[in-house]
Design a protein around this motif. Structure first.
Motif, PDB file in Angstrom:
ATOM      1  N   CYS A 170      65.227  91.069   6.034  1.00  0.00           N
ATOM      2  CA  CYS A 170      64.334  92.069   6.652  1.00  0.00           C
ATOM      3  C   CYS A 170      64.189  91.803   8.147  1.00  0.00           C
ATOM      4  N   ILE A 171      64.053  90.537   8.502  1.00  0.00           N
ATOM      5  CA  ILE A 171      63.936  90.187   9.926  1.00  0.00           C
ATOM      6  C   ILE A 171      65.197  90.563  10.681  1.00  0.00           C
ATOM      7  N   ASP A 172      66.367  90.448  10.019  1.00  0.00           N
ATOM      8  CA  ASP A 172      67.636  90.815  10.651  1.00  0.00           C
ATOM      9  C   ASP A 172      67.832  92.319  10.739  1.00  0.00           C
ATOM     10  N   GLY A 173      66.915  93.093  10.182  1.00  0.00           N
ATOM     11  CA  GLY A 173      66.993  94.545  10.289  1.00  0.00           C
ATOM     12  C   GLY A 173      67.706  95.235   9.148  1.00  0.00           C
ATOM     13  N   GLN A 174      67.909  94.532   8.057  1.00  0.00           N
ATOM     14  CA  GLN A 174      68.564  95.155   6.909  1.00  0.00           C
ATOM     15  C   GLN A 174      67.600  96.128   6.215  1.00  0.00           C
ATOM     16  N   SER A 175      68.127  97.262   5.793  1.00  0.00           N
ATOM     17  CA  SER A 175      67.332  98.204   5.001  1.00  0.00           C
ATOM     18  C   SER A 175      67.187  97.686   3.577  1.00  0.00           C
ATOM     19  N   ASP A 176      66.260  98.290   2.840  1.00  0.00           N
ATOM     20  CA  ASP A 176      66.077  97.866   1.449  1.00  0.00           C
ATOM     21  C   ASP A 176      67.327  98.117   0.622  1.00  0.00           C
ATOM     22  N   PHE A 177      67.991  99.237   0.868  1.00  0.00           N
ATOM     23  CA  PHE A 177      69.228  99.511   0.121  1.00  0.00           C
ATOM     24  C   PHE A 177      70.305  98.490   0.492  1.00  0.00           C
ATOM     25  N   GLY A 178      70.357  98.112   1.764  1.00  0.00           N
ATOM     26  CA  GLY A 178      71.318  97.094   2.174  1.00  0.00           C
ATOM     27  C   GLY A 178      71.016  95.740   1.566  1.00  0.00           C
ATOM     28  N   ILE A 179      69.727  95.391   1.479  1.00  0.00           N
ATOM     29  CA  ILE A 179      69.348  94.127   0.842  1.00  0.00           C
ATOM     30  C   ILE A 179      69.773  94.113  -0.626  1.00  0.00           C
ATOM     31  N   LEU A 180      69.557  95.242  -1.281  1.00  0.00           N
ATOM     32  CA  LEU A 180      69.900  95.317  -2.704  1.00  0.00           C
ATOM     33  C   LEU A 180      71.403  95.222  -2.926  1.00  0.00           C
ATOM     34  N   THR A 181      72.191  95.991  -2.155  1.00  0.00           N
ATOM     35  CA  THR A 181      73.632  96.086  -2.404  1.00  0.00           C
ATOM     36  C   THR A 181      74.439  94.955  -1.767  1.00  0.00           C
ATOM     37  N   ARG A 182      73.979  94.447  -0.617  1.00  0.00           N
ATOM     38  CA  ARG A 182      74.780  93.443   0.103  1.00  0.00           C
ATOM     39  C   ARG A 182      74.310  92.016  -0.120  1.00  0.00           C
ATOM     40  N   LEU A 183      73.035  91.861  -0.463  1.00  0.00           N
ATOM     41  CA  LEU A 183      72.508  90.502  -0.592  1.00  0.00           C
ATOM     42  C   LEU A 183      72.263  90.130  -2.049  1.00  0.00           C
ATOM     43  N   ILE A 184      71.513  90.958  -2.759  1.00  0.00           N
ATOM     44  CA  ILE A 184      71.101  90.574  -4.115  1.00  0.00           C
ATOM     45  C   ILE A 184      72.215  90.775  -5.133  1.00  0.00           C
ATOM     46  N   LEU A 185      72.821  91.973  -5.136  1.00  0.00           N
ATOM     47  CA  LEU A 185      73.832  92.274  -6.163  1.00  0.00           C
ATOM     48  C   LEU A 185      74.992  91.284  -6.186  1.00  0.00           C
ATOM     49  N   PRO A 186      75.578  90.907  -5.037  1.00  0.00           N
ATOM     50  CA  PRO A 186      76.688  89.942  -5.111  1.00  0.00           C
ATOM     51  C   PRO A 186      76.295  88.608  -5.732  1.00  0.00           C
ATOM     52  N   ASN A 187      75.012  88.261  -5.675  1.00  0.00           N
ATOM     53  CA  ASN A 187      74.574  86.970  -6.211  1.00  0.00           C
ATOM     54  C   ASN A 187      74.141  87.032  -7.669  1.00  0.00           C
ATOM     55  N   ILE A 188      73.908  88.230  -8.194  1.00  0.00           N
ATOM     56  CA  ILE A 188      73.519  88.339  -9.610  1.00  0.00           C
ATOM     57  C   ILE A 188      74.529  89.212 -10.361  1.00  0.00           C
ATOM     58  N   LYS A 189      75.749  89.303  -9.843  1.00  0.00           N
ATOM     59  CA  LYS A 189      76.736  90.193 -10.454  1.00  0.00           C
ATOM     60  C   LYS A 189      77.084  89.776 -11.880  1.00  0.00           C
ATOM     61  N   SER A 190      76.997  88.475 -12.192  1.00  0.00           N
ATOM     62  CA  SER A 190      77.285  88.056 -13.570  1.00  0.00           C
ATOM     63  C   SER A 190      76.226  88.595 -14.532  1.00  0.00           C
ATOM     64  N   SER A 191      74.956  88.567 -14.113  1.00  0.00           N
ATOM     65  CA  SER A 191      73.892  89.113 -14.962  1.00  0.00           C
ATOM     66  C   SER A 191      74.030  90.618 -15.123  1.00  0.00           C
ATOM     67  N   VAL A 192      74.389  91.297 -14.027  1.00  0.00           N
ATOM     68  CA  VAL A 192      74.562  92.755 -14.079  1.00  0.00           C
ATOM     69  C   VAL A 192      75.748  93.108 -14.974  1.00  0.00           C
TER      70      VAL A 192
END
Length: 272
Positions: A170-192
């Motif tokens: 958020c401090i780097d200026g990422q949008s919520d959609f960007g946080i979800l798709t670029r940060l969180i999803l790649p790290n929980i892709k096995s669970s997904v």
């Protein structure tokens, strides 16, 4: 560690072998019956006395099997995609933001998991019928666009994700959609991916609602098409077994290719 006695080991392997035989016997009976004449269908022959292929040719003549396979895959894939999409957005909102009534919303979501689909089936049918979606894939998929199971499962995965990384994004200026798709999803892709497998299997096995929506074979998934075939030709058990054998091949092939991932999915979400 104590070593098991040979008698205990033999007993365990014997029970496992018996369970395997019980599990595989319906498949053997289905395949064996698909090559039998109608007069031999209920005889307890280990192999067909005179194997025939006419059951398969008749099944393909009377049923649009490949079209029904396409319908089953279409329903399962659409259900999985919609449930994953809505589940990701809802779970991210519940974890990311703090707002008044959040606990109440989460509690209501959890309670909806306890409501059987049969209790809301008639209102859903009236709605789908008024929208003119009878005999369509979207009419089958639309009531299952949101899955409480998917939301709660992803909520647990999001809860375990470090919130410090989200705040840094958020401090780097990422949008919520960007946080979800670029940060969180790649790290929980096995669970997904594991959740997607479970949702696909659930969509493939859905029976009651598609039976209510579809009345024609060409618009029905495989399970409903087989039921319609039984109603139209109640004595053609050999052809029914042939059609069932063909319908089992795609999902059997998927299981053989992804058996480790499927087992891991059931273990992962069974523990949760």
């Amino acid at each position: 560690m104590k070593r098991k006695s040979p008698a205990v080991s033999i007993l365990q392997h014997g029970l496992l072998s018996l369970m395997c035989v019980i599990a595989l016997f319906p498949l053997y009976w289905m395949l064996n019956s698909s090559f039998k004449n109608e007069s031999d269908i209920f005889k307890s022959d280990f192999l067909p006395p005179s194997p025939i292929l006419s059951n398969y040719s008749y099944a393909f003549e009377q049923m649009p099997i490949f079209r029904m396979m396409f319908n089953s895959f279409g329903v399962s894939i659409l259900m999985t995609a919609l449930q994953l999409s809505t589940g990701l957005l809802a779970a991210y909102a519940l974890v990311r933001w703090r707002f008044r009534g959040q606990t109440l919303i989460f509690t209501l979501l959890s309670l909806t998991w306890l409501i059987p689909f049969q209790s809301i089936m008639i209102p859903n049918y009236v709605l789908v019928n008024d929208m003119g979606m009878n005999e369509t894939l979207m009419g089958i998929v639309l009531p299952f666009a949101v899955s409480t199971f998917a939301i709660l499962s992803l909520y647990q995965s999001f809860q375990s994700f470090p919130k410090v990384l989200i705040e840094a994004a958020c401090i780097d200026g990422q949008s919520d959609f960007g946080i979800l798709t670029r940060l969180i999803l790649p790290n929980i892709k096995s669970s997904v991916a594991s959740l997607g497998i479970i949702l696909f299997i659930n969509g493939w096995n859905e029976y009651l609602w598609p039976m209510l929506i579809t009345k024609k074979m060409e618009n029905a998934p495989l399970q409903i098409g087989l039921k319609l075939f039984v109603n139209s030709d109640s004595n053609m058990w050999g052809s029914l077994m042939a059609a069932t054998t063909v319908s089992c091949l795609p999902i059997l092939l998927i299981y053989l290719l992804l058996r480790r991932q499927i087992v891991d999915s059931f273990v992962r979400f069974g523990i949760k």
